[in-house]
Design an enzyme around this catalytic site. Sequence first.
Site, short mmCIF file in Angstrom:
data_model
loop_
_atom_site.label_atom_id
_atom_site.label_comp_id
_atom_site.label_asym_id
_atom_site.label_seq_id
_atom_site.Cartn_x
_atom_site.Cartn_y
_atom_site.Cartn_z
N ASP A 67 50.19 27.71 59.00
CA ASP A 67 48.83 27.25 59.27
C ASP A 67 48.03 28.27 60.08
OD1 ASP A 67 50.22 26.90 61.73
OD2 ASP A 67 50.53 24.79 61.31
N ASN A 133 52.99 13.49 67.53
CA ASN A 133 52.66 12.40 66.61
C ASN A 133 53.40 12.53 65.28
OD1 ASN A 133 51.36 14.53 65.40
ND2 ASN A 133 49.28 13.70 65.63
N HIS A 135 53.60 15.29 63.38
CA HIS A 135 53.04 16.21 62.38
C HIS A 135 53.96 17.42 62.20
CE1 HIS A 135 50.63 18.47 65.68
NE2 HIS A 135 51.51 19.33 65.21
N GLU A 140 48.65 16.05 59.73
CA GLU A 140 48.51 14.98 60.69
C GLU A 140 48.83 13.62 60.06
OE1 GLU A 140 48.29 15.81 63.67
OE2 GLU A 140 46.46 16.87 64.24
#
Length: 221
Positions: A67, A133, A135, A140
Amino acid sequence: MEFHVYENARAACEAAGVLIAAQITRKGDSVLGLATGSTPIPAYEMLTQWYDRGVIDFDRVRTFNLDEYVGIDHKNPLSYHAFMQEHLFSKVNLRPENVHLPSGNGAADAEAYDKAIHDAGGIDIQLLGIGRNGHIGFNEPADDFTYGTHVVTLTADTIEANARFFKSADEVPRQAVSMGIGNIMAAKCVVLVATGENKAKAVRDTIRGPITPRVPASVLQ
């Protein structure tokens, strides 16, 4: 899936480094999927040390990063381009033409990135961290899994977690370009490293919870 627990974060990251080094030793033109953030740094340090000792050679290795932030200049020290230059690329003999990162220019280059991965024969070993979370990459929690490289709007939790690298949360980019879940799952081997108590619930949900795009890493089951 195999699970290994280590005494400390460095030991876990170095174990990941061993797997990557073994892959390069087996296949000199391996395609590596690489991650950024504080978690993989010890793995990159180990790989650099082994390169210096002549144990591994990156001359034919090809790399694809997970990313990059949208709208951040590659020369910005907080970009993932700069991160990889600092922690690995400038320290080993990777050929510049064999190094690939999402451009950060948005959706326009996402299809080209997927094609480049495909043309390289796919990723042999993909290194991952995990967010609080759940990810992976910047995929996400969402209603659906996204297959290919795409633009992601970062959640408040991710922005807060990444704020430590910036002067304030206000400076954290709100979007990123990320490999998709399909890109990650197409890798021949996936190595996920998780460290710290704040990742415990995400790890538990990843390996023991339902497979759901609300916990993106759960797809690894």
